[in-house]
Design an enzyme around this catalytic site. Sequence first.
Site, mmCIF file in Angstrom:
data_model
loop_
_atom_site.group_PDB
_atom_site.id
_atom_site.type_symbol
_atom_site.label_atom_id
_atom_site.label_comp_id
_atom_site.label_asym_id
_atom_site.label_seq_id
_atom_site.Cartn_x
_atom_site.Cartn_y
_atom_site.Cartn_z
ATOM 1 N N ASN A 107 35.415 8.661 3.763
ATOM 2 C CA ASN A 107 34.466 9.154 4.768
ATOM 3 C C ASN A 107 34.508 10.676 4.911
ATOM 4 O O ASN A 107 33.465 11.332 4.950
ATOM 5 C CB ASN A 107 34.729 8.483 6.119
ATOM 6 C CG ASN A 107 34.480 6.982 6.066
ATOM 7 O OD1 ASN A 107 33.921 6.484 5.085
ATOM 8 N ND2 ASN A 107 34.891 6.268 7.101
ATOM 9 N N THR A 152 -11.821 32.819 8.035
ATOM 10 C CA THR A 152 -11.376 31.890 9.075
ATOM 11 C C THR A 152 -12.320 30.708 8.944
ATOM 12 O O THR A 152 -13.502 30.892 8.598
ATOM 13 C CB THR A 152 -11.470 32.485 10.495
ATOM 14 O OG1 THR A 152 -12.847 32.813 10.763
ATOM 15 C CG2 THR A 152 -10.629 33.762 10.627
ATOM 16 N N HIS A 153 -11.817 29.505 9.166
ATOM 17 C CA HIS A 153 -12.605 28.281 8.932
ATOM 18 C C HIS A 153 -13.092 28.210 7.477
ATOM 19 O O HIS A 153 -14.092 27.563 7.201
ATOM 20 C CB HIS A 153 -13.806 28.163 9.880
ATOM 21 C CG HIS A 153 -13.489 28.477 11.307
ATOM 22 N ND1 HIS A 153 -13.165 27.516 12.234
ATOM 23 C CD2 HIS A 153 -13.413 29.666 11.958
ATOM 24 C CE1 HIS A 153 -12.921 28.093 13.401
ATOM 25 N NE2 HIS A 153 -13.059 29.405 13.263
ATOM 26 N N SER A 274 -8.490 19.359 -20.529
ATOM 27 C CA SER A 274 -8.945 17.996 -20.313
ATOM 28 C C SER A 274 -9.079 17.318 -21.657
ATOM 29 O O SER A 274 -9.458 17.950 -22.647
ATOM 30 C CB SER A 274 -10.298 18.011 -19.602
ATOM 31 O OG SER A 274 -10.979 16.786 -19.816
ATOM 32 N N LYS A 280 -12.622 22.710 -19.860
ATOM 33 C CA LYS A 280 -11.770 22.677 -18.674
ATOM 34 C C LYS A 280 -10.440 23.394 -18.861
ATOM 35 O O LYS A 280 -9.823 23.321 -19.911
ATOM 36 C CB LYS A 280 -11.464 21.227 -18.287
ATOM 37 C CG LYS A 280 -12.671 20.488 -17.772
ATOM 38 C CD LYS A 280 -12.909 20.742 -16.311
ATOM 39 C CE LYS A 280 -12.129 19.714 -15.510
ATOM 40 N NZ LYS A 280 -12.467 19.802 -14.096
ATOM 41 N N GLU A 287 -1.639 22.248 -8.343
ATOM 42 C CA GLU A 287 -1.903 20.952 -7.708
ATOM 43 C C GLU A 287 -0.615 20.163 -7.505
ATOM 44 O O GLU A 287 -0.435 19.475 -6.491
ATOM 45 C CB GLU A 287 -2.879 20.139 -8.558
ATOM 46 C CG GLU A 287 -4.265 20.756 -8.613
ATOM 47 C CD GLU A 287 -5.099 20.133 -9.723
ATOM 48 O OE1 GLU A 287 -5.723 19.093 -9.463
ATOM 49 O OE2 GLU A 287 -5.107 20.661 -10.842
ATOM 50 N N LYS A 322 21.891 10.706 0.349
ATOM 51 C CA LYS A 322 21.861 11.585 -0.818
ATOM 52 C C LYS A 322 20.552 11.580 -1.629
ATOM 53 O O LYS A 322 20.054 12.664 -1.975
ATOM 54 C CB LYS A 322 23.077 11.289 -1.707
ATOM 55 C CG LYS A 322 24.369 11.854 -1.069
ATOM 56 C CD LYS A 322 25.644 11.386 -1.727
ATOM 57 C CE LYS A 322 26.086 9.997 -1.304
ATOM 58 N NZ LYS A 322 26.395 9.864 0.142
HETATM 59 N N1 ARG Z 1 29.808 6.034 -1.200
HETATM 60 C C1 ARG Z 1 30.018 6.239 0.189
HETATM 61 C C2 ARG Z 1 28.925 7.130 0.762
HETATM 62 O O1 ARG Z 1 28.253 7.774 0.015
HETATM 63 C C3 ARG Z 1 31.347 6.858 0.443
HETATM 64 C C4 ARG Z 1 31.953 6.537 1.772
HETATM 65 C C5 ARG Z 1 32.298 5.100 1.850
HETATM 66 N N2 ARG Z 1 33.160 4.803 2.942
HETATM 67 C C6 ARG Z 1 33.379 3.576 3.305
HETATM 68 N N3 ARG Z 1 34.154 3.382 4.297
HETATM 69 N N4 ARG Z 1 32.781 2.571 2.738
HETATM 70 O O2 ARG Z 1 28.693 7.200 1.962
#
Ligand code: ARG
Length: 458
Positions: A107, A152-153, A274, A280, A287, A322
């Site tokens: 953790n 503007t607009h 294109s 084109k 974009e 993540k």
């Molecule tokens: N892979 C976990 C994460 O990205 C790591 C922490 C996991 N801790 C646990 N007590 N299961 O959050």
Amino acid sequence: MWGGRFAAGPSAIMREINASIPFDKALWREDIAASKAHVAMLGAQGIVSAEDAAAITRGLDQVAAEYAATGVPEDWALEDIHMTTEARLAELIGPVAGRLHTARSRNDQVATDFRLWVRRALDEADAGLAALQRALVTRAGEHAASIMPGFTHLQTAQPVTLGHHLMAYYEMFARDRSRIADARARMNVSPLGSAALAGTGFAIDRHATAAALGFDAPTRNSLDAVSDRDFALDYLMMAAQCALHLSRLAEELVLWSSQPFGFARMPDSLSTGSSIMPQKKNPDAAELVRGHAGRIVGALTALMVTMKGLPLAYSKDMQDDKPPVFEAAGLLALSVAAMTGMIAEATFDTARMRQAAELGYATATDLADWLVREAGVPFREAHHITGAAVRLAESRALALDALPLDDLRAIDARIDQRVFAALSVDASVAARTSYGGTAPAEVEARIAEARAALGMDL
Ligand code: ARG
């Protein structure tokens, strides 16, 4: 009971839903760095012997070398980058590897790794935006006096200069960079040593690991430290706002490079053709920058909703922090790089821009201002008189300064010959000398300040 429906048993499904290694392997450098800082501290504190600490450090270096050479192996049974690295370390150095995880938890480990990763992403975003600002400032310097219609607009409003317009984006990216600086200053504290949630009874030195990893200090509350993802949200909020800025500029480049506008041409290197229409040349890069903003804002939304209502401390939901950050960071870096190329290499048709500024009665405000200044007319009345002049000019398909003086005087006798000097687009922009206004001298002053801020004149 439901076995007929499932090809794989529940344990295989558990393994799949649980595994974060497919994406958190991107944290391997940070994971190794944090482990090395941790074991060095354990050795210095006498929590593990100096020989064991040295063996673990050597082993971690070897794991890192393997990852760098052949990538991180993806074994779902090992769940995540932390277990993958520890398992490989044990294969290399034997049971002593088991001492590495003393006085820490995954953790605080993941909170530390991810902070380090986000910190680097902030620094990279800052460098990318500085390059984009330099491109904007360079092009603005070339066009500090190039006239274009200001809108503007999306209706022609008053003439401005292209340099002034480009410098508006310089300001937006300056704010994004200040958000990066704020986020970095706030996030640069070390969760390492918070352990699972409550801290540890071992005599660790959290200040030492914080310093070794370039953090300003250790976090003050272990419960908060393992469950805080504000730093990731700060990153995404910055990224989302920056993406909005990029998308506005992208949209202008799309408009400007369309045939009815014809203000700009994108470089061939950042355009496509294109498959069916030979004439084109499409502004695909612009974009896609515009489109990527949607995905970056989506990443922010995803993490905000993931974090909402989570009780203290760590919950597995947080493993989903993540992918949105990784995705947003990749999209942002690419968008900034593409935009830098487009700005640096776009061709601006300044004759066409000037012509457009001359067509739309963009100097009507200058007529009204002239009446106020030279004839003492109250602005509201001047506005009304000018409206009548524009209506007359429009009915004859003439520019304002092409109307005969007699016709102008028929609308209001206080108008005289001198008014024509105020009605050209050049006179209009040159008159707007208020601080931050579009007068070329004013724009040049702001460009000079920007160049100094970016270190461009050293
Ligand atoms: N892979 C976990 C994460 O990205 C790591 C922490 C996991 N801790 C646990 N007590 N299961 O959050």
